[in-house]
Design a protein around this motif. Sequence first.
Motif, PDB file in Angstrom:
ATOM      1  N   GLY A 197       0.890  -1.047   0.034  1.00 21.85           N
ATOM      2  CA  GLY A 197       0.065   0.210  -0.088  1.00 21.85           C
ATOM      3  C   GLY A 197       0.899   1.107  -0.023  1.00 21.85           C
ATOM      4  N   TYR A 198       0.356   2.439   0.229  1.00 19.74           N
ATOM      5  CA  TYR A 198       1.181   3.603   0.133  1.00 19.74           C
ATOM      6  C   TYR A 198       2.408   3.357   1.108  1.00 19.74           C
ATOM      7  N   ALA A 199       1.954   2.949   2.576  1.00 20.22           N
ATOM      8  CA  ALA A 199       3.393   3.013   3.563  1.00 20.22           C
ATOM      9  C   ALA A 199       4.422   2.108   2.780  1.00 20.22           C
ATOM     10  N   GLY A 200       4.115   1.045   2.368  1.00 23.15           N
ATOM     11  CA  GLY A 200       5.091   0.179   1.795  1.00 23.15           C
ATOM     12  C   GLY A 200       5.626   0.805   0.631  1.00 23.15           C
ATOM     13  N   LEU A 216       7.415  -6.816  -0.926  1.00 24.24           N
ATOM     14  CA  LEU A 216       6.434  -8.192  -0.935  1.00 24.24           C
ATOM     15  C   LEU A 216       5.167  -7.715  -0.589  1.00 24.24           C
ATOM     16  N   GLU A 217       4.098  -7.829  -1.653  1.00 27.47           N
ATOM     17  CA  GLU A 217       2.707  -7.541  -1.506  1.00 27.47           C
ATOM     18  C   GLU A 217       1.919  -8.890  -1.460  1.00 27.47           C
ATOM     19  N   LYS A 218       1.094  -9.123  -0.578  1.00 18.77           N
ATOM     20  CA  LYS A 218       0.330 -10.470  -0.478  1.00 18.77           C
ATOM     21  C   LYS A 218      -0.697 -10.785  -1.779  1.00 18.77           C
ATOM     22  N   ASP A 219      -1.038  -9.528  -2.328  1.00 24.22           N
ATOM     23  CA  ASP A 219      -2.137  -9.482  -3.535  1.00 24.22           C
ATOM     24  C   ASP A 219      -1.734  -8.705  -4.604  1.00 24.22           C
ATOM     25  N   GLN A 255      -5.980  -2.700  -1.536  1.00 22.67           N
ATOM     26  CA  GLN A 255      -6.635  -2.577  -0.303  1.00 22.67           C
ATOM     27  C   GLN A 255      -6.711  -1.028  -0.099  1.00 22.67           C
ATOM     28  N   GLY A 256      -6.826  -0.578   1.271  1.00 19.52           N
ATOM     29  CA  GLY A 256      -7.160   0.773   1.627  1.00 19.52           C
ATOM     30  C   GLY A 256      -6.473   1.908   0.670  1.00 19.52           C
ATOM     31  N   SER A 257      -5.204   1.666   0.229  1.00 20.40           N
ATOM     32  CA  SER A 257      -4.798   2.556  -0.509  1.00 20.40           C
ATOM     33  C   SER A 257      -5.084   2.583  -2.248  1.00 20.40           C
ATOM     34  N   GLY A 258      -6.089   1.687  -2.568  1.00 23.26           N
ATOM     35  CA  GLY A 258      -6.572   1.773  -3.754  1.00 23.26           C
ATOM     36  C   GLY A 258      -8.062   1.983  -3.838  1.00 23.26           C
ATOM     37  N   ARG A 259      -8.712   2.559  -2.712  1.00 28.39           N
ATOM     38  CA  ARG A 259     -10.268   2.360  -2.433  1.00 28.39           C
ATOM     39  C   ARG A 259     -10.630   3.142  -1.318  1.00 28.39           C
ATOM     40  N   ASN A 260      -9.916   4.328  -1.241  1.00 28.79           N
ATOM     41  CA  ASN A 260     -10.126   5.416  -0.302  1.00 28.79           C
ATOM     42  C   ASN A 260     -11.027   6.575  -1.005  1.00 28.79           C
ATOM     43  N   GLY A 261     -11.099   7.476  -0.149  1.00 30.37           N
ATOM     44  CA  GLY A 261     -11.809   8.795  -0.846  1.00 30.37           C
ATOM     45  C   GLY A 261     -10.931   9.880  -1.463  1.00 30.37           C
ATOM     46  N   GLY A 262      -9.582   9.695  -1.163  1.00 30.65           N
ATOM     47  CA  GLY A 262      -8.615  10.547  -1.941  1.00 30.65           C
ATOM     48  C   GLY A 262      -8.589  11.714  -1.202  1.00 30.65           C
ATOM     49  N   PHE A 263      -8.798  11.796   0.074  1.00 34.17           N
ATOM     50  CA  PHE A 263      -8.635  13.066   0.788  1.00 34.17           C
ATOM     51  C   PHE A 263      -7.052  13.097   1.480  1.00 34.17           C
ATOM     52  N   ALA A 264      -6.398  13.648   0.728  1.00 36.10           N
ATOM     53  CA  ALA A 264      -4.753  13.752   1.157  1.00 36.10           C
ATOM     54  C   ALA A 264      -4.555  14.899   2.093  1.00 36.10           C
ATOM     55  N   PRO A 284       2.447 -13.307   0.181  1.00 35.12           N
ATOM     56  CA  PRO A 284       2.268 -12.907   1.434  1.00 35.12           C
ATOM     57  C   PRO A 284       3.508 -13.209   2.597  1.00 35.12           C
ATOM     58  N   GLY A 285       3.951 -12.041   3.069  1.00 35.56           N
ATOM     59  CA  GLY A 285       4.925 -12.656   4.275  1.00 35.56           C
ATOM     60  C   GLY A 285       4.406 -13.244   5.294  1.00 35.56           C
ATOM     61  N   LEU A 286       4.905 -14.433   5.427  1.00 31.83           N
ATOM     62  CA  LEU A 286       4.270 -15.416   6.480  1.00 31.83           C
ATOM     63  C   LEU A 286       4.807 -15.239   7.858  1.00 31.83           C
ATOM     64  N   THR A 301       1.941  -3.604   6.940  1.00 33.48           N
ATOM     65  CA  THR A 301       0.532  -4.332   6.516  1.00 33.48           C
ATOM     66  C   THR A 301      -0.427  -3.657   7.074  1.00 33.48           C
ATOM     67  N   ASN A 302      -0.792  -2.622   7.618  1.00 31.19           N
ATOM     68  CA  ASN A 302      -1.911  -1.625   7.852  1.00 31.19           C
ATOM     69  C   ASN A 302      -2.913  -2.603   8.754  1.00 31.19           C
ATOM     70  N   ALA A 303      -4.131  -2.963   8.291  1.00 31.12           N
ATOM     71  CA  ALA A 303      -5.210  -3.511   9.087  1.00 31.12           C
ATOM     72  C   ALA A 303      -5.339  -4.957   9.245  1.00 31.12           C
ATOM     73  N   THR A 344      -5.860   4.829  11.094  1.00 28.44           N
ATOM     74  CA  THR A 344      -7.069   4.886  11.232  1.00 28.44           C
ATOM     75  C   THR A 344      -7.719   5.324   9.693  1.00 28.44           C
ATOM     76  N   GLY A 345      -8.579   6.334   9.714  1.00 31.51           N
ATOM     77  CA  GLY A 345      -9.031   6.745   8.536  1.00 31.51           C
ATOM     78  C   GLY A 345      -8.304   7.980   7.649  1.00 31.51           C
ATOM     79  N   LEU A 346      -6.822   8.329   8.066  1.00 29.94           N
ATOM     80  CA  LEU A 346      -6.278   9.371   7.501  1.00 29.94           C
ATOM     81  C   LEU A 346      -4.973   8.913   7.255  1.00 29.94           C
ATOM     82  N   GLY A 347      -4.650   8.143   6.192  1.00 32.70           N
ATOM     83  CA  GLY A 347      -3.407   7.664   6.152  1.00 32.70           C
ATOM     84  C   GLY A 347      -2.916   7.905   4.274  1.00 32.70           C
ATOM     85  N   VAL A 348      -3.737   8.593   3.787  1.00 28.52           N
ATOM     86  CA  VAL A 348      -3.279   8.576   2.482  1.00 28.52           C
ATOM     87  C   VAL A 348      -2.114   9.776   2.381  1.00 28.52           C
ATOM     88  N   ALA A 349      -2.187  10.632   2.959  1.00 29.84           N
ATOM     89  CA  ALA A 349      -0.627  11.510   2.996  1.00 29.84           C
ATOM     90  C   ALA A 349       0.142  11.040   4.286  1.00 29.84           C
TER      91      ALA A 349
HETATM   92  C1  LIG Z   1     -13.071   3.101   2.158  1.00 33.37           C
HETATM   93  C2  LIG Z   1     -11.909   3.906   2.620  1.00 33.37           C
HETATM   94  C3  LIG Z   1     -11.814   5.213   2.638  1.00 33.37           C
HETATM   95  C4  LIG Z   1     -10.587   6.044   2.936  1.00 33.37           C
HETATM   96  N1  LIG Z   1     -10.500   7.526   2.978  1.00 33.37           N
HETATM   97  C5  LIG Z   1      -9.527   7.982   3.285  1.00 33.37           C
HETATM   98  C6  LIG Z   1      -9.116   9.532   2.759  1.00 33.37           C
HETATM   99  O1  LIG Z   1     -10.076  10.051   2.225  1.00 33.37           O
HETATM  100  N2  LIG Z   1      -8.148   9.787   3.415  1.00 33.37           N
HETATM  101  C7  LIG Z   1      -7.266   9.299   3.962  1.00 33.37           C
HETATM  102  O2  LIG Z   1      -6.341  10.085   4.247  1.00 33.37           O
HETATM  103  N3  LIG Z   1      -7.387   7.942   4.331  1.00 33.37           N
HETATM  104  C8  LIG Z   1      -8.630   7.382   3.865  1.00 33.37           C
HETATM  105  N4  LIG Z   1      -8.629   6.101   4.176  1.00 33.37           N
HETATM  106  C9  LIG Z   1      -7.458   5.367   5.140  1.00 33.37           C
HETATM  107  C10 LIG Z   1      -6.517   5.231   4.079  1.00 33.37           C
HETATM  108  O3  LIG Z   1      -6.509   4.498   2.612  1.00 33.37           O
HETATM  109  C11 LIG Z   1      -5.150   4.512   4.632  1.00 33.37           C
HETATM  110  O4  LIG Z   1      -4.714   4.947   5.748  1.00 33.37           O
HETATM  111  C12 LIG Z   1      -3.958   4.061   3.764  1.00 33.37           C
HETATM  112  O5  LIG Z   1      -4.412   3.638   2.550  1.00 33.37           O
HETATM  113  C13 LIG Z   1      -3.060   3.196   4.470  1.00 33.37           C
HETATM  114  O6  LIG Z   1      -2.020   2.729   3.668  1.00 33.37           O
HETATM  115  P1  LIG Z   1      -1.220   1.445   3.986  1.00 33.37           P
HETATM  116  O7  LIG Z   1      -0.142   1.257   3.180  1.00 33.37           O
HETATM  117  O8  LIG Z   1      -0.854   1.302   5.611  1.00 33.37           O
HETATM  118  O9  LIG Z   1      -2.558   0.346   3.916  1.00 33.37           O
HETATM  119  P2  LIG Z   1      -2.983  -0.618   2.630  1.00 33.37           P
HETATM  120  O10 LIG Z   1      -3.262   0.424   1.518  1.00 33.37           O
HETATM  121  O11 LIG Z   1      -3.775  -1.467   3.488  1.00 33.37           O
HETATM  122  O12 LIG Z   1      -1.726  -1.626   2.215  1.00 33.37           O
HETATM  123  C14 LIG Z   1      -1.284  -2.734   3.111  1.00 33.37           C
HETATM  124  C15 LIG Z   1      -0.913  -3.481   2.042  1.00 33.37           C
HETATM  125  O13 LIG Z   1      -0.126  -4.671   2.877  1.00 33.37           O
HETATM  126  C16 LIG Z   1      -0.569  -5.804   2.244  1.00 33.37           C
HETATM  127  N5  LIG Z   1      -0.352  -7.009   3.101  1.00 33.37           N
HETATM  128  C17 LIG Z   1      -0.880  -7.224   4.433  1.00 33.37           C
HETATM  129  N6  LIG Z   1      -0.293  -8.212   5.045  1.00 33.37           N
HETATM  130  C18 LIG Z   1       0.543  -8.762   4.216  1.00 33.37           C
HETATM  131  C19 LIG Z   1       1.706  -9.755   4.405  1.00 33.37           C
HETATM  132  N7  LIG Z   1       1.444 -10.571   5.552  1.00 33.37           N
HETATM  133  N8  LIG Z   1       2.565  -9.950   3.558  1.00 33.37           N
HETATM  134  C20 LIG Z   1       2.620  -9.224   2.281  1.00 33.37           C
HETATM  135  N9  LIG Z   1       1.685  -8.206   2.117  1.00 33.37           N
HETATM  136  C21 LIG Z   1       0.551  -7.853   3.129  1.00 33.37           C
HETATM  137  C22 LIG Z   1      -2.199  -5.832   1.982  1.00 33.37           C
HETATM  138  O14 LIG Z   1      -2.577  -6.594   0.900  1.00 33.37           O
HETATM  139  C23 LIG Z   1      -1.948  -4.220   1.253  1.00 33.37           C
HETATM  140  O15 LIG Z   1      -1.890  -4.145   0.027  1.00 33.37           O
HETATM  141  C24 LIG Z   1      -9.749   5.343   3.597  1.00 33.37           C
HETATM  142  C25 LIG Z   1      -9.672   3.864   3.814  1.00 33.37           C
HETATM  143  C26 LIG Z   1     -10.857   3.307   3.193  1.00 33.37           C
HETATM  144  C27 LIG Z   1     -11.003   1.759   3.296  1.00 33.37           C
END
Ligand SMILES: Cc1cc2nc3c(=O)[nH]c(=O)nc-3n(C[C@H](O)[C@H](O)[C@H](O)COP(=O)(O)OP(=O)(O)OC[C@H]3O[C@@H](n4cnc5c(N)ncnc54)[C@H](O)[C@@H]3O)c2cc1C
Length: 470
Positions: A49-52, A71-74, A79-88, A221-223, A250-252, A389-394
């Motif tokens: 996702g964005y963090a990685g 390494l990305e499991k899917d 996940q969150g990074s491709g399906r959020n509201g897009g508020f950075a 997937p990292g095991l 790995t976020n949530a 939580t719900g504010l990770g885009v930026a």
């Molecule tokens: C519907 C929705 C709306 C949102 N709207 C906003 C918004 O408008 N503004 C905002 O700032 N935030 C929003 N968020 C939150 C934001 O999307 C997240 O905070 C951000 O994307 C987190 O990035 P991430 O990389 O930590 O997590 P993710 O995008 O979840 O990435 C984690 C990645 O790790 C992978 N992974 C997990 N376990 C393993 C493993 N064991 N091995 C390998 N890969 C693994 C997952 O498949 C995933 O791709 C929203 C979230 C949702 C769901």
Amino acid sequence: MRLDAAHRPHPALADARPEVFWLDDPGRPPALPPLTGSHRAELVVVGGGYAGLWSALRAKERDPACDVVLLEKDRCGDQGSGRNGGFASASLTHGFTNGVARWPEEMATLDRLGADNLAAIGAAVERYGIDCHWERTGELTVARAPHEVDELAGLATSLRSAGHDARLLTAEETQSRVASPTYQGGLFEPDATAMVEPARLAWGLRAACLELGVRIHEGSPGLGVARDGNGVRVTVPAGEVRAERAVLATNAFPPLLRRLRLMTVPVYDDALMTAPLSAAQRESVGWAAREGVGDAASMFHYYRLTRDDRVLWGGYDAVYHYASRIDPALEQAGPTHDLLAAQFFETFPHLEGLRFSHRWAGVIDTCTRFAAFYGTAYDGRVAYALGFTGLGVAATRFAADVMLDLLAGEDTERTRLRMVRERPVPFPPEPVRSVGVQLTRWSMGRADASGGRRNLWLRGLDRLGLGFDS
Ligand SMILES: Cc1cc2nc3c(=O)[nH]c(=O)nc-3n(C[C@H](O)[C@H](O)[C@H](O)COP(=O)(O)OP(=O)(O)OC[C@H]3O[C@@H](n4cnc5c(N)ncnc54)[C@H](O)[C@@H]3O)c2cc1C
């Protein structure tokens, strides 16, 4: 309107595809092959996702010779990074109020670092030519009840005294920006937020990583993570990466470190996308500045326009499932989507007749302080950042730099922050966790419906600095 009032399927959802709008895009890149065999690297990143992705990209930007495997499991950005509201958001603290309550003495620094971080994302979008419709529109918070008008006035005063551009609006001024008869007032912050197409940002970061030489493996997937001589080893089903350092992003999803299991809970956040507005519908909503909009309630909606003038409408009903269950079947919550659809037409009655084209949900990693927390394991060889939580885009970009600082053992302005050094209180185990989360959600709904009055439970949580949010 509450959930039990809207259980019949909403007609505007009849043709909505049970898919994430942002991922339903011909620009989605083909999958990369999984990792097989044993490999070495200087840095292994778990999670695409964005963090990685930012961690891998920033590692390369900081040291182009650094050998990085991700390494990305899917698929990256699914996940969150491709399906959020897009508020950075420029906020690194899940909003100004949360930050001031927890780290008042650091707020000026956190505000500056957050503004720099948002600007750096815009610069990266430009530098790498990422086609993600980055728009510095600012954000409008709308009040739909008298107590929310008062709360926004208080917030505007605090924001302005901290040097932010925060413009308090009357009901008429708010409605002249975005036309909804439900608005009783508003607060516009021009610098607070940029709007982005979320999946395209993730895919663009992935492309930039590949261009700089990061080896990305999807379907991997990292095991587990374990000590390996002076480094660490991350295993996947058909192989392993032995590296000097690891980033866990790995976020949530279930964390690879046991100690993190009670630190976050996965919460489902749901969203709908409308069909493109007709010219007449587009005119009827105003929205000339295309700002992101959120309402000021505890259980709030967020909404925005897309490049082709659809409306994304999400939020309100953050849902936790017993034992932190995550399952794609939970992404199509009929009653939640019906309720969201009904609430959309309450806000925009003049758009009656508009249909939704997509409906989806995703998980967020809620922690009890709402803002991400950071740490290391294995004597500083592994770093993690979770709890956006719900504010990770930026905020994920800032987190990437914190993790790289920690892995380098560097004493930086970031690593000196109390926000970075402190951990949130964990959630209790089940069944207490579930009862606590449901009671908190119920209490938040009651507070919204009764002039913002917080009951004993919420006041107790407030005093302890704990909470549950989306
Ligand atoms: C519907 C929705 C709306 C949102 N709207 C906003 C918004 O408008 N503004 C905002 O700032 N935030 C929003 N968020 C939150 C934001 O999307 C997240 O905070 C951000 O994307 C987190 O990035 P991430 O990389 O930590 O997590 P993710 O995008 O979840 O990435 C984690 C990645 O790790 C992978 N992974 C997990 N376990 C393993 C493993 N064991 N091995 C390998 N890969 C693994 C997952 O498949 C995933 O791709 C929203 C979230 C949702 C769901």
